[in-house]
Design a protein around this motif. Sequence first.
Motif, PDB file in Angstrom:
ATOM      1  N   GLN A   1       0.843  -1.190   0.000  1.00  0.00           N
ATOM      2  CA  GLN A   1       0.000   0.000   0.000  1.00  0.00           C
ATOM      3  C   GLN A   1       0.880   1.243   0.000  1.00  0.00           C
ATOM      4  O   GLN A   1       2.031   1.218   0.441  1.00  0.00           O
ATOM      5  N   ASP A   2       0.310   2.331  -0.502  1.00  0.00           N
ATOM      6  CA  ASP A   2       1.032   3.596  -0.570  1.00  0.00           C
ATOM      7  C   ASP A   2       0.127   4.706  -0.084  1.00  0.00           C
ATOM      8  O   ASP A   2      -0.997   4.868  -0.567  1.00  0.00           O
ATOM      9  N   ASP A   3       0.606   5.443   0.901  1.00  0.00           N
ATOM     10  CA  ASP A   3      -0.078   6.642   1.374  1.00  0.00           C
ATOM     11  C   ASP A   3       0.587   7.819   0.647  1.00  0.00           C
ATOM     12  O   ASP A   3       1.679   8.245   1.015  1.00  0.00           O
ATOM     13  N   TRP A   4      -0.088   8.333  -0.384  1.00  0.00           N
ATOM     14  CA  TRP A   4       0.534   9.264  -1.331  1.00  0.00           C
ATOM     15  C   TRP A   4      -0.187  10.609  -1.283  1.00  0.00           C
ATOM     16  O   TRP A   4      -1.368  10.701  -1.590  1.00  0.00           O
ATOM     17  N   GLU A   5       0.562  11.633  -0.884  1.00  0.00           N
ATOM     18  CA  GLU A   5       0.040  12.997  -0.895  1.00  0.00           C
ATOM     19  C   GLU A   5       0.429  13.629  -2.228  1.00  0.00           C
ATOM     20  O   GLU A   5       1.548  14.113  -2.405  1.00  0.00           O
ATOM     21  N   ILE A   6      -0.505  13.613  -3.171  1.00  0.00           N
ATOM     22  CA  ILE A   6      -0.212  14.072  -4.532  1.00  0.00           C
ATOM     23  C   ILE A   6       0.043  15.571  -4.550  1.00  0.00           C
ATOM     24  O   ILE A   6       0.995  16.055  -5.159  1.00  0.00           O
ATOM     25  N   ASN A   7      -0.814  16.338  -3.887  1.00  0.00           N
ATOM     26  CA  ASN A   7      -0.627  17.779  -3.731  1.00  0.00           C
ATOM     27  C   ASN A   7      -1.400  18.210  -2.490  1.00  0.00           C
ATOM     28  O   ASN A   7      -1.885  17.370  -1.727  1.00  0.00           O
ATOM     29  N   ASP A   8      -1.517  19.519  -2.284  1.00  0.00           N
ATOM     30  CA  ASP A   8      -2.182  20.014  -1.083  1.00  0.00           C
ATOM     31  C   ASP A   8      -3.660  19.640  -1.029  1.00  0.00           C
ATOM     32  O   ASP A   8      -4.258  19.603   0.045  1.00  0.00           O
ATOM     33  N   GLN A   9      -4.261  19.365  -2.189  1.00  0.00           N
ATOM     34  CA  GLN A   9      -5.687  19.045  -2.229  1.00  0.00           C
ATOM     35  C   GLN A   9      -5.958  17.538  -2.200  1.00  0.00           C
ATOM     36  O   GLN A   9      -6.912  17.089  -1.568  1.00  0.00           O
ATOM     37  N   ILE A  10      -5.136  16.765  -2.888  1.00  0.00           N
ATOM     38  CA  ILE A  10      -5.442  15.353  -3.105  1.00  0.00           C
ATOM     39  C   ILE A  10      -4.447  14.461  -2.370  1.00  0.00           C
ATOM     40  O   ILE A  10      -3.232  14.628  -2.490  1.00  0.00           O
ATOM     41  N   LYS A  11      -4.984  13.520  -1.612  1.00  0.00           N
ATOM     42  CA  LYS A  11      -4.186  12.502  -0.952  1.00  0.00           C
ATOM     43  C   LYS A  11      -4.862  11.156  -1.154  1.00  0.00           C
ATOM     44  O   LYS A  11      -6.085  11.044  -1.051  1.00  0.00           O
ATOM     45  N   VAL A  12      -4.079  10.125  -1.450  1.00  0.00           N
ATOM     46  CA  VAL A  12      -4.607   8.808  -1.789  1.00  0.00           C
ATOM     47  C   VAL A  12      -3.929   7.754  -0.917  1.00  0.00           C
ATOM     48  O   VAL A  12      -2.712   7.779  -0.727  1.00  0.00           O
ATOM     49  N   ASN A  13      -4.726   6.838  -0.392  1.00  0.00           N
ATOM     50  CA  ASN A  13      -4.186   5.638   0.242  1.00  0.00           C
ATOM     51  C   ASN A  13      -4.687   4.456  -0.576  1.00  0.00           C
ATOM     52  O   ASN A  13      -5.876   4.120  -0.525  1.00  0.00           O
ATOM     53  N   ALA A  14      -3.785   3.868  -1.356  1.00  0.00           N
ATOM     54  CA  ALA A  14      -4.164   2.785  -2.258  1.00  0.00           C
ATOM     55  C   ALA A  14      -3.355   1.543  -1.931  1.00  0.00           C
ATOM     56  O   ALA A  14      -2.160   1.627  -1.633  1.00  0.00           O
ATOM     57  N   GLY A  15      -4.004   0.390  -1.973  1.00  0.00           N
ATOM     58  CA  GLY A  15      -3.306  -0.846  -1.684  1.00  0.00           C
ATOM     59  C   GLY A  15      -3.991  -2.043  -2.305  1.00  0.00           C
ATOM     60  O   GLY A  15      -5.142  -1.979  -2.746  1.00  0.00           O
ATOM     61  N   ILE A  16      -3.257  -3.135  -2.342  1.00  0.00           N
ATOM     62  CA  ILE A  16      -3.793  -4.393  -2.837  1.00  0.00           C
ATOM     63  C   ILE A  16      -3.283  -5.507  -1.929  1.00  0.00           C
ATOM     64  O   ILE A  16      -2.143  -5.481  -1.475  1.00  0.00           O
ATOM     65  N   ARG A  17      -4.150  -6.461  -1.652  1.00  0.00           N
ATOM     66  CA  ARG A  17      -3.814  -7.590  -0.791  1.00  0.00           C
ATOM     67  C   ARG A  17      -4.275  -8.860  -1.490  1.00  0.00           C
ATOM     68  O   ARG A  17      -5.386  -8.898  -2.045  1.00  0.00           O
ATOM     69  N   TYR A  18      -3.427  -9.880  -1.465  1.00  0.00           N
ATOM     70  CA  TYR A  18      -3.860 -11.188  -1.962  1.00  0.00           C
ATOM     71  C   TYR A  18      -3.782 -12.167  -0.797  1.00  0.00           C
ATOM     72  O   TYR A  18      -2.753 -12.296  -0.133  1.00  0.00           O
ATOM     73  N   SER A  19      -4.893 -12.851  -0.545  1.00  0.00           N
ATOM     74  CA  SER A  19      -4.942 -13.794   0.566  1.00  0.00           C
ATOM     75  C   SER A  19      -5.326 -15.176   0.067  1.00  0.00           C
ATOM     76  O   SER A  19      -5.983 -15.329  -0.963  1.00  0.00           O
ATOM     77  N   MET A  20      -4.886 -16.194   0.841  1.00  0.00           N
ATOM     78  CA  MET A  20      -5.143 -17.592   0.480  1.00  0.00           C
ATOM     79  C   MET A  20      -5.441 -18.382   1.745  1.00  0.00           C
ATOM     80  O   MET A  20      -4.859 -18.134   2.804  1.00  0.00           O
ATOM     81  N   PHE A  21      -6.352 -19.343   1.630  1.00  0.00           N
ATOM     82  CA  PHE A  21      -6.707 -20.205   2.754  1.00  0.00           C
ATOM     83  C   PHE A  21      -6.858 -21.621   2.228  1.00  0.00           C
ATOM     84  O   PHE A  21      -7.509 -21.857   1.208  1.00  0.00           O
ATOM     85  N   GLN A  22      -6.255 -22.568   2.940  1.00  0.00           N
ATOM     86  CA  GLN A  22      -6.266 -23.956   2.476  1.00  0.00           C
ATOM     87  C   GLN A  22      -6.539 -24.902   3.646  1.00  0.00           C
ATOM     88  O   GLN A  22      -5.782 -24.943   4.623  1.00  0.00           O
ATOM     89  N   GLN A  23      -7.635 -25.650   3.557  1.00  0.00           N
ATOM     90  CA  GLN A  23      -7.888 -26.710   4.527  1.00  0.00           C
ATOM     91  C   GLN A  23      -7.022 -27.907   4.161  1.00  0.00           C
ATOM     92  O   GLN A  23      -6.948 -28.311   2.997  1.00  0.00           O
ATOM     93  N   VAL A  24      -6.347 -28.473   5.178  1.00  0.00           N
ATOM     94  CA  VAL A  24      -5.436 -29.584   4.921  1.00  0.00           C
ATOM     95  C   VAL A  24      -5.727 -30.729   5.894  1.00  0.00           C
ATOM     96  O   VAL A  24      -6.415 -30.562   6.909  1.00  0.00           O
ATOM     97  N   GLY A  25      -5.187 -31.915   5.589  1.00  0.00           N
ATOM     98  CA  GLY A  25      -5.330 -33.076   6.442  1.00  0.00           C
ATOM     99  C   GLY A  25      -4.395 -33.022   7.639  1.00  0.00           C
ATOM    100  O   GLY A  25      -3.584 -32.092   7.762  1.00  0.00           O
ATOM    101  N   PRO A  26      -4.547 -33.958   8.571  1.00  0.00           N
ATOM    102  CA  PRO A  26      -5.367 -35.174   8.445  1.00  0.00           C
ATOM    103  C   PRO A  26      -6.857 -34.897   8.594  1.00  0.00           C
ATOM    104  O   PRO A  26      -7.269 -34.126   9.459  1.00  0.00           O
ATOM    105  N   PHE A  27      -7.652 -35.565   7.754  1.00  0.00           N
ATOM    106  CA  PHE A  27      -9.098 -35.361   7.783  1.00  0.00           C
ATOM    107  C   PHE A  27      -9.764 -36.484   7.002  1.00  0.00           C
ATOM    108  O   PHE A  27      -9.179 -37.061   6.070  1.00  0.00           O
TER     109      PHE A  27
END
Length: 785
Positions: free
Chosen positions: A444-470
């Motif tokens: 993510q980036d907290d970016w102050e473009i100028n005195d008027q505009i500020k952006v906090n943009a980010g991306i997250r990739y998550s994964m979940f896996q059920q595993v054995g023994p089962f």
Amino acid sequence: MRKLSTLLLFLLPLVTVAQTKYTLSGYIKDSLSGETLIGATITVKGQSRGISSNQYGFYSITLLPGNYTLVCSYVGYQPKVVTIDLSSNSRQFNFEVLPKISTAQEVIVTSKRRDANVKNAQMGRFTLSQEQIKAVPAFLGEVDLLKTIQLLPGVRNAGEGSAGIYVRGGGPDQNLIMLDDAVVYNTGHLFGFFSIFNSDAIKNTTLIKGGMPAQYGGRLSSVLDISMKEGNNKQFQMEGGIGLIASRFSIQGPIKKNKASFILSARRTYIDALVKPAISKTSQFYGSGYYFYDLNAKVNYQFSQKDRLYLSGYFGRDVFDFVNGQRSLNVNIPWGNATGTLRWNHVFNKRLFGNTTAVYNDYNFTFKAAQNNFTVKLASGIRDLSLKQDFDLYPFTGHKVKFGALYTYHRFTPSVVSGQQDSVVFKPNNAQIKYAHEAAVYIQDDWEINDQIKVNAGIRYSMFQQVGPFKIYKTDADGNRLDSTVYRNGQPIKTYGGFEPRLTVRYALDDETSLKASVTRNLQYIHLVSNAGTTLPTDLWVPSTYKVKPQISWLYAAGLFKNFKDNMFETSVEVYFKNMENQIEYAEGYTPNTLEDTENFFTFGRGWSYGTELFVNKTKGRLTGWVGYTLSWTWRKFPQLNFGERYAAKYDRRNDLSVVAVYELSKKWRLSGTFVYGSGNAATLPQRFYIVGGVLSQEYSRINQYRLPAYHRLDFAATLTPKKNANRKMKTEWVFSIYNAYSRQNPYFIYFDQTGNPLDGSLRVQGKQVSIFPIIPAVTWNFKF
């Protein structure tokens, strides 16, 4: 010409970066205790831009060569102004700021600049100081940060006395609650009437309920990030308090002055000691009782200017004993959390800060009962092992980049039953233990473009896996097991994953006004399914499996933020819409069965919530406090419930109002009060009664068709701080509080009572409301030296 303009537009940032710039970095600390300060702000005099310290008090700011006047500010502290000749990268400068000493301390709702709510891109963020939390009237005198969180707009409690929180239409499991990076699965003592957090051990509390940054994930609704104190590294200090039902004690100090410190904090209730004299030894209930306790501990060591190690832990337990001597029955129910966190901070260079975290987390619930020569035991819980790496990068002025990765190994224990009678041991076919991997990467980036505009943009990739023994069983219509598919240790069973984009944009209309908008997507892979209205220790956490899909949400929010009178008044109006998929409920007619996997009784649907939140906060003067109001709607729709039609969620409240006021009457006296009002919870109630074969039967309404009476309550507190004796180091205060000042009989639950005989026509059925908390006065004595 257009192509040339486009080329210059892309080259301009590179030209700017290519100019010679120097970086100043270091830590911001409390000058008296050495505690690092989270979210302190450094601004360049004459410029509007600045930088804030991270979770460990580290800052980095990059500027062109020259002389600068820097202002370090943190609410509750005196601003520190220094002049820096920035001519090389060799400078490291630590700011040490002094707490304000005034006749009228300001009770604050944020630990940031006064205009941070306007200047920052973040939406729905509240940072609470411990002074502010302690100023709010407390139930039975026990300071409770979760009770204070419930007073903020968009946050609701589960009901009378409950420590659970419901944020923007989400359930209690949709809040990511962390203590020093360790996830807390059960936040309540005394079946939810108190939270597990000891205020004497807490340094900082941050709630994020909108525009969740990419560094957080795994929950749909909110983040509650709680940081423990590090310990005074300059001198020894002790503090504590004696209350109506519990006492607490903390000690902190240097292990090696200015390099290493510790804090140890303990709390225990003495409900069992108070009740014991009331139960005679001849009573059949002699030996029954209840108590809870907490232990927080933390040590840290600074090896060098670049390396620092933290080790922190929490251990808490509730223990309920019930004895019935007449029936030879003994019941023991212990439950609680245990966490351990090891963190290593390393400064790679003036622009790159890294933190490595290892976490152990264990929550368990046990029920033991013995009668004559028969014993039975039920156990459930969840255990996590986590490893996380985070980086803070300050590439150049106006950018603060954060990136990292997280891995967790989960072990879920369902309600496992065992028993014994004499020499015979019972081990029925219980639901199986489940194992899972969870991982995520983000930037993510907290970016102050100028005195008027500020952006906090980010991306997250998550994964979940059920595993054995089962083992996956094939069953017949009666649930008898016919065949099975076996998965060995670590063998994948089912895998889920997805991207979670996060974006928040701020547009400043002027120095005191801004518009903000955000959109976030969240995935949640573990779930809490409950029949009860609050977070009870018997509730089960279950993972996403081959049958249970992860919950998914999209949250859209926009708001207007405006400050008045030199930031004396902070105001905001936010609107939001949240859509939630793969919501989980028990199927109609479900009754608890500890021997069978609960996911066989789940049904799935969707939910959505929308509303408006108003917040007015007065931050200066002898009178401080805030007003929060929420108008909202929360709906659920399940194909297998309520005939497939939508229905109001249990905690759908049309109106929710909180008023908090703190008044510094004099140097000795501080007065405070809170008033809360909320529309009644939705409820499913019997609406028709029949007599079939001489037995009274009932027909229930559609789901949540009725409303309980509205909830409202007024609390007061007065704090007396006697004049300090010059010859004594101890500082004391007395806190007098009244909970539910006008003794409002708020509904805890409703039941139906029957009188008469159905056979002679004299039967009468009447609904009755049960209220448990009338007016409750309390006194607490606090000390510090």
